[in-house]
Design an enzyme around this catalytic site. Sequence first.
Site, PDB file in Angstrom:
ATOM      1  N   TYR A  67       0.710  -1.124   0.011  1.00 50.69           N
ATOM      2  CA  TYR A  67      -0.115   0.167   0.080  1.00 50.69           C
ATOM      3  C   TYR A  67       0.868   1.276  -0.192  1.00 50.69           C
ATOM      4  O   TYR A  67       1.738   1.335   0.746  1.00 50.69           O
ATOM      5  CB  TYR A  67      -0.892  -0.048   1.347  1.00 50.69           C
ATOM      6  CG  TYR A  67      -1.904   1.406   1.347  1.00 50.69           C
ATOM      7  CD1 TYR A  67      -2.832   1.525   0.199  1.00 50.69           C
ATOM      8  CD2 TYR A  67      -1.468   2.206   2.100  1.00 50.69           C
ATOM      9  CE1 TYR A  67      -3.491   2.956   0.447  1.00 50.69           C
ATOM     10  CE2 TYR A  67      -2.126   3.358   2.250  1.00 50.69           C
ATOM     11  CZ  TYR A  67      -3.293   3.789   1.411  1.00 50.69           C
ATOM     12  OH  TYR A  67      -3.874   4.924   1.438  1.00 50.69           O
TER      13      TYR A  67
ATOM     14  N   GLY B 224      -6.621   4.812  -0.676  1.00 51.26           N
ATOM     15  CA  GLY B 224      -7.868   4.980   0.027  1.00 51.26           C
ATOM     16  C   GLY B 224      -8.855   3.874  -0.567  1.00 51.26           C
ATOM     17  O   GLY B 224      -8.448   2.630  -0.441  1.00 51.26           O
TER      18      GLY B 224
ATOM     19  N   HIS C 288      -5.817  15.771  -5.375  1.00 53.64           N
ATOM     20  CA  HIS C 288      -6.184  16.033  -4.033  1.00 53.64           C
ATOM     21  C   HIS C 288      -6.001  17.701  -4.060  1.00 53.64           C
ATOM     22  O   HIS C 288      -6.540  18.115  -2.885  1.00 53.64           O
ATOM     23  CB  HIS C 288      -5.252  15.557  -3.083  1.00 53.64           C
ATOM     24  CG  HIS C 288      -5.622  14.080  -3.063  1.00 53.64           C
ATOM     25  ND1 HIS C 288      -5.935  13.188  -4.070  1.00 53.64           N
ATOM     26  CD2 HIS C 288      -5.675  13.193  -1.833  1.00 53.64           C
ATOM     27  CE1 HIS C 288      -6.242  11.937  -3.405  1.00 53.64           C
ATOM     28  NE2 HIS C 288      -6.165  11.840  -2.253  1.00 53.64           N
TER      29      HIS C 288
END
Length: 513
Positions: free
Chosen positions: A54, A61, A84
């Site tokens: 990850y 997310g 973002h």
Amino acid sequence: MHTVVVGTSGTTAEDVIAVARGNARIELSGEALDALARARAIVDALAAKPEPVYGVSTGFGALASRHISPELRAQLQRNIVRSHAAGMGPRVEREVVRALMFLRLKTVASGHTGVRPSVAQTMADVLNAGITPVVHEYGSLGCSGDLAPLSHCALTLMGEGDAEGPDGVVRPAGELLAEAGIQPVELKEKEGLALLNGTDGMLGMLVMALADLDKLYKSADITAALTLEALLGTEKVLAPELHAIRPHPGQGASAANMAAVLNGSGLTGHFQEESAPRVQDAYSVRCAPQVAGAGRDTMAHAALVASRELASAVDNPVVLPDGRVESNGNFHGAPVAYVLDFLAIAAADLGSIAERRTDRLLDKNRSHGLPPFLADDAGVDSGLMIAQYTQAALVSEMKRLAVPASADSIPSSAMQEDHVSMGWSAARKLRTAVDNLTRIIAIELYAATRAIELRHGLTPAPASRAAIAAARAAGVEGPGPDRFLAPDLAAADAFVRSGGLVAAVEPVTGPLA
């Protein structure tokens, strides 16, 4: 110029303020550069393996289930920053953005994020060049870090978006980097995520609010003492033996400050005179140390939380010394959000009690011989009637700002991020509360100094005389016929905000607690 050296073990509140407000230069320690290199080697090794990790070789997310092939990973890191950087609304203050960037660099330098040394150095270079990314008011839920604000900062590191130059002019970030001789970063595995994932914005605002509130609580002790004096109150309630039997530290400190200001006053202790007979002062006067003291103790708790967060490495996932890269929930802003809300509550109550004291000074039925509204010729003159209205309006807003943001949560990211802290919102409203509290204390100062000067034939304490003289020198005018009042109130605000009130009194009282 002062230099702040960033190592692997966090930073201090003093360093945050030096960078955010004092434009201190930043250097990365050799220890930090070594830790960055070691962590990056771990990330590079994991990136070369076929198994998904990850943040290194997956999406983020709710999209974390997709394994990203090596040729798309640089694009992935760029994309997370671009997507973002979705803030809206007014620009956030320069000092907040500088604190935000510095605190992200603090975590990066810990060696737990896997960011390359060159990226950390670019972060320091941008701050040292006086380049400030344009960050917007709205976009952070205070969970998974202050994502949108930090993304706007990361965008500047990439040479994209807008930023403010050292001359205060907003221009394309790429132009500003080029002029400063800074090469835009090309993000690699995990680096985009690592630049976005922290509580840095809310923490920076907490640190600065604590510094401001420390000055304001001392100022409030001074204005409470001036009001007690103007009302011919008794200083006996400030006796240390009374506060020793209820040993809250803040209460004792506040009472000691007030007693120091009132030492040598010729206005206190007139309880039994025919002109002003009474048994005891009203709560807003008599309980000033208890209310201000409770706020001081709240500040002490908030400072403890801030010190722990300043020593933390907040990222997800993190690189551990044994080579593991582990997901976690350390980015959740609850610890910081709670104390930001606690401080807003305490500030609202301090503002409320200050306003009640001001109102008492203006009411001829409760002011023990002062003219109505402290007017020169009541009826022809309105005196400070509307100054108290302004103070009341500020207190009303303070009460609204005291409603906790951290009690709210709104799910996001397809229910992956289903509980958020709203810490950024708590920090933003606290900044407004601190501004308003400064104005409220300034209005009490304005009223109390005028009232003392209207007590003809009575001599105020030496510290009170010093406060009045310094206020007058700073443009805070004394009694007289009605005049355009806003400039006087603005001068009082500037005097309190600058620390001038505390600075005027301490040469007489000694350092206030």
